[in-house]
Design a protein around this motif. Structure first.
Motif, PDB file in Angstrom:
ATOM      1  N   GLN A  94      -6.959   1.945  -2.817  1.00 58.40           N
ATOM      2  CA  GLN A  94      -5.701   2.518  -2.355  1.00 58.40           C
ATOM      3  C   GLN A  94      -4.942   3.134  -3.531  1.00 58.40           C
ATOM      4  O   GLN A  94      -5.159   2.779  -4.695  1.00 58.40           O
ATOM      5  CB  GLN A  94      -4.850   1.449  -1.674  1.00 58.40           C
ATOM      6  CG  GLN A  94      -4.597   0.223  -2.544  1.00 58.40           C
ATOM      7  CD  GLN A  94      -3.303  -0.480  -2.215  1.00 58.40           C
ATOM      8  OE1 GLN A  94      -2.254   0.152  -2.136  1.00 58.40           O
ATOM      9  NE2 GLN A  94      -3.355  -1.785  -2.043  1.00 58.40           N
ATOM     10  N   LEU A 145      -5.542  10.258  -0.244  1.00 56.02           N
ATOM     11  CA  LEU A 145      -5.457   9.102   0.648  1.00 56.02           C
ATOM     12  C   LEU A 145      -5.972   7.839  -0.039  1.00 56.02           C
ATOM     13  O   LEU A 145      -5.360   6.780   0.057  1.00 56.02           O
ATOM     14  CB  LEU A 145      -6.264   9.351   1.931  1.00 56.02           C
ATOM     15  CG  LEU A 145      -5.910  10.603   2.741  1.00 56.02           C
ATOM     16  CD1 LEU A 145      -6.778  10.689   3.996  1.00 56.02           C
ATOM     17  CD2 LEU A 145      -4.432  10.591   3.125  1.00 56.02           C
ATOM     18  N   TRP A 147       0.785   3.862   1.860  1.00 56.51           N
ATOM     19  CA  TRP A 147       1.201   4.293   3.194  1.00 56.51           C
ATOM     20  C   TRP A 147       1.051   3.086   4.107  1.00 56.51           C
ATOM     21  O   TRP A 147      -0.045   2.665   4.433  1.00 56.51           O
ATOM     22  CB  TRP A 147       0.348   5.461   3.690  1.00 56.51           C
ATOM     23  CG  TRP A 147       0.669   5.879   5.091  1.00 56.51           C
ATOM     24  CD1 TRP A 147       0.095   5.424   6.243  1.00 56.51           C
ATOM     25  CD2 TRP A 147       1.651   6.834   5.512  1.00 56.51           C
ATOM     26  NE1 TRP A 147       0.650   6.030   7.341  1.00 56.51           N
ATOM     27  CE2 TRP A 147       1.610   6.904   6.917  1.00 56.51           C
ATOM     28  CE3 TRP A 147       2.557   7.640   4.823  1.00 56.51           C
ATOM     29  CZ2 TRP A 147       2.434   7.752   7.656  1.00 56.51           C
ATOM     30  CZ3 TRP A 147       3.388   8.485   5.560  1.00 56.51           C
ATOM     31  CH2 TRP A 147       3.314   8.539   6.952  1.00 56.51           C
ATOM     32  N   CYS A 148       2.166   2.496   4.488  1.00 58.10           N
ATOM     33  CA  CYS A 148       2.122   1.304   5.322  1.00 58.10           C
ATOM     34  C   CYS A 148       3.446   1.181   6.063  1.00 58.10           C
ATOM     35  O   CYS A 148       4.396   1.914   5.802  1.00 58.10           O
ATOM     36  CB  CYS A 148       1.857   0.050   4.482  1.00 58.10           C
ATOM     37  SG  CYS A 148       3.142  -0.289   3.251  1.00 58.10           S
ATOM     38  N   GLU A 151       0.839  -1.208   0.000  1.00 53.82           N
ATOM     39  CA  GLU A 151       0.000   0.000   0.000  1.00 53.82           C
ATOM     40  C   GLU A 151       0.866   1.246   0.000  1.00 53.82           C
ATOM     41  O   GLU A 151       2.029   1.223   0.401  1.00 53.82           O
ATOM     42  CB  GLU A 151      -0.922   0.009   1.224  1.00 53.82           C
ATOM     43  CG  GLU A 151      -2.102  -0.934   1.087  1.00 53.82           C
ATOM     44  CD  GLU A 151      -3.187  -0.635   2.101  1.00 53.82           C
ATOM     45  OE1 GLU A 151      -3.535   0.561   2.277  1.00 53.82           O
ATOM     46  OE2 GLU A 151      -3.683  -1.584   2.718  1.00 53.82           O
ATOM     47  N   PRO A 192      -5.287   8.826  10.018  1.00 48.69           N
ATOM     48  CA  PRO A 192      -5.051   9.893   9.037  1.00 48.69           C
ATOM     49  C   PRO A 192      -5.998  11.076   9.256  1.00 48.69           C
ATOM     50  O   PRO A 192      -7.071  10.937   9.848  1.00 48.69           O
ATOM     51  CB  PRO A 192      -5.342   9.209   7.689  1.00 48.69           C
ATOM     52  CG  PRO A 192      -5.350   7.745   7.979  1.00 48.69           C
ATOM     53  CD  PRO A 192      -5.754   7.582   9.394  1.00 48.69           C
ATOM     54  N   ARG A 202      -4.179  13.776   4.898  1.00 45.69           N
ATOM     55  CA  ARG A 202      -2.752  13.649   5.188  1.00 45.69           C
ATOM     56  C   ARG A 202      -2.539  12.409   6.043  1.00 45.69           C
ATOM     57  O   ARG A 202      -3.207  12.211   7.064  1.00 45.69           O
ATOM     58  CB  ARG A 202      -2.237  14.888   5.916  1.00 45.69           C
ATOM     59  CG  ARG A 202      -0.732  14.903   6.150  1.00 45.69           C
ATOM     60  CD  ARG A 202      -0.259  16.241   6.711  1.00 45.69           C
ATOM     61  NE  ARG A 202      -0.775  16.483   8.058  1.00 45.69           N
ATOM     62  CZ  ARG A 202      -1.675  17.417   8.354  1.00 45.69           C
ATOM     63  NH1 ARG A 202      -2.156  18.197   7.386  1.00 45.69           N
ATOM     64  NH2 ARG A 202      -2.098  17.592   9.575  1.00 45.69           N
ATOM     65  N   PHE A 203      -1.620  11.554   5.610  1.00 47.94           N
ATOM     66  CA  PHE A 203      -1.236  10.415   6.436  1.00 47.94           C
ATOM     67  C   PHE A 203      -0.326  10.893   7.557  1.00 47.94           C
ATOM     68  O   PHE A 203       0.454  11.834   7.397  1.00 47.94           O
ATOM     69  CB  PHE A 203      -0.488   9.372   5.595  1.00 47.94           C
ATOM     70  CG  PHE A 203      -1.377   8.595   4.664  1.00 47.94           C
ATOM     71  CD1 PHE A 203      -2.327   7.721   5.162  1.00 47.94           C
ATOM     72  CD2 PHE A 203      -1.241   8.739   3.295  1.00 47.94           C
ATOM     73  CE1 PHE A 203      -3.138   6.986   4.302  1.00 47.94           C
ATOM     74  CE2 PHE A 203      -2.047   8.008   2.427  1.00 47.94           C
ATOM     75  CZ  PHE A 203      -3.001   7.135   2.942  1.00 47.94           C
ATOM     76  N   LYS A 204      -0.421  10.234   8.680  1.00 48.58           N
ATOM     77  CA  LYS A 204       0.463  10.505   9.809  1.00 48.58           C
ATOM     78  C   LYS A 204       0.495   9.261  10.675  1.00 48.58           C
ATOM     79  O   LYS A 204      -0.256   8.305  10.451  1.00 48.58           O
ATOM     80  CB  LYS A 204      -0.017  11.726  10.606  1.00 48.58           C
ATOM     81  CG  LYS A 204      -1.378  11.553  11.269  1.00 48.58           C
ATOM     82  CD  LYS A 204      -1.810  12.835  11.959  1.00 48.58           C
ATOM     83  CE  LYS A 204      -3.136  12.660  12.678  1.00 48.58           C
ATOM     84  NZ  LYS A 204      -3.050  11.725  13.829  1.00 48.58           N
TER      85      LYS A 204
END
Length: 347
Positions: free
Chosen positions: A254, A280, A41-42, A39, A302, A296-298
């Motif tokens: 995704q 996202l 963001w992983c 993915e 998120p 925004r990913f964090k």
């Protein structure tokens, strides 16, 4: 039903977006969608996934397959990003990735180290050479992209072994086919899962020059179709009365999903938010990519800033609750409450 609707219906069916794929169907889907990345963001070391397409936990399944070396990690496309391919297709993707170039002195040094000392991790390379990790890592990635070394990602840990590619896979000949021939062999798979493809779609996914793509299309067996290309057998299938339009609905894909990567050439323009925001997930509405979840990913949940679509204003408003419900399944509102919908505050 119009031809575009038939194409969409067949694509949904072949992507298992109407019903999830079982394990046998998933293996065939994974093969056709390779290289399959993790993915967007992983956690580092996560296995590849096609989660929304599967009727089972494909994360756990691919973790096991990776440990058994049934799927292998590499940098096989023109952008040299990480992706996984089935072991039986390693030779085909090695031919796709291979470049004839002069290695740098640092790359030669690292290759010679592995020849003399055997497989090792980056920490050991640092100890042997006195080089910094930030010097070693980019050189390893370039050698990996040329299929000269192999990164054995058997788990999620960061301490990974690096091996000489040919020593690990002596049966693989990276020169069996030219890059154009390798791509021509892959294009029927790509077309089967997308149904109708264009040179821009192929470039988006494989990240290769259009000149090479057009040459590969000439020998791929695909036939021209309304500005694109499709498999000869699909021409008759798309006229079949057996195809029916999929039920209306909203799915989240995704950013590294096969369909999103195939259409990256226009998705990035249509749904590209201003910093600090990013996409996202994409919204697949009635089988078409029609929107995105922006945020925004964090570390932790998120931030969901906005949910945007290119639906006409009245339809977007009418389907607001349906779209919000789909988003909430991926981004629980108690953790990531959306602030806007279509640029307007949510009350």
């Amino acid at each position: 039903m119009e031809r575009s609707e038939r194409i969409r219906a067949l694509r949904m069916e072949r992507q298992y977006l109407i019903k999830g794929a079982d394990e046998a169907e998933y293996d065939a889907l994974f093969r056709d969608c390779a290289p399959v990345p993790p993915e967007g963001w992983c956690e580092p070391g996560s296995p590849p996934t096609l989660t929304v397409h599967a009727a089972f936990d494909d994360h756990a399944c691919n973790f096991r397959r990776r440990q058994a070396r049934e799927i292998l990690k590499g940098r096989f496309t023109g952008d040299k990003r990480i992706g996984y391919v089935p072991r039986e297709d390693l030779e085909l993707f090695a031919c796709l990735a291979r470049r004839d170039r002069r290695l740098s002195p640092l790359e030669e040094r690292l290759l010679e180290l592995l020849r003399q000392e055997g497989p090792m991790n980056i920490a050991l390379m640092k100890e042997f050479t006195g080089l910094l990790v930030k010097e070693i890592t980019p050189a390893l990635h370039k050698l990996q992209a040329d299929c000269l070394i192999f990164e054995d990602q058997t788990d999620g840990e960061g301490d990974r072994g690096w091996f000489l590619f040919q020593a690990e896979f002596p049966d693989v000949n990276p020169r069996r086919w030219s890059r154009m021939e390798a791509l021509a062999r892959l294009l029927p798979r790509f077309a089967y899962r997308n149904v109708r493809v264009s040179p821009d779609m192929i470039r988006s996914f494989y990240q290769l020059p259009l000149k090479e793509i057009r040459a590969a299309l000439e020998i791929s067996g695909l036939e021209p179709e309304d500005g694109g290309f499709l498999l000869p057998e699909d021409r008759a299938l798309l006229s079949s009365a057996a195809l029916s339009a999929p039920e209306p609905g909203v799915l989240l894909l995704q950013r590294n999903d096969f369909l999103a990567k195939s259409n990256a050439h226009w998705l990035g323009e249509r749904f590209s938010p201003a910093p600090p925001w990013e996409v996202l997930q994409y919204l697949l509405i009635d089988g078409e990519l029609r929107g995105a979840v922006i945020g925004r990913f964090k570390f932790g949940p998120p931030v969901v800033e906005d949910i945007v679509t290119d639906l006409p204003g009245e339809e977007q408003l009418r389907r607001r609750d349906e779209i919000l419900a789909a988003v909430s399944r991926q981004f629980p509102p108690e953790e990531s409450p959306p602030r806007l919908f279509g640029g307007h505050p949510l009350g």
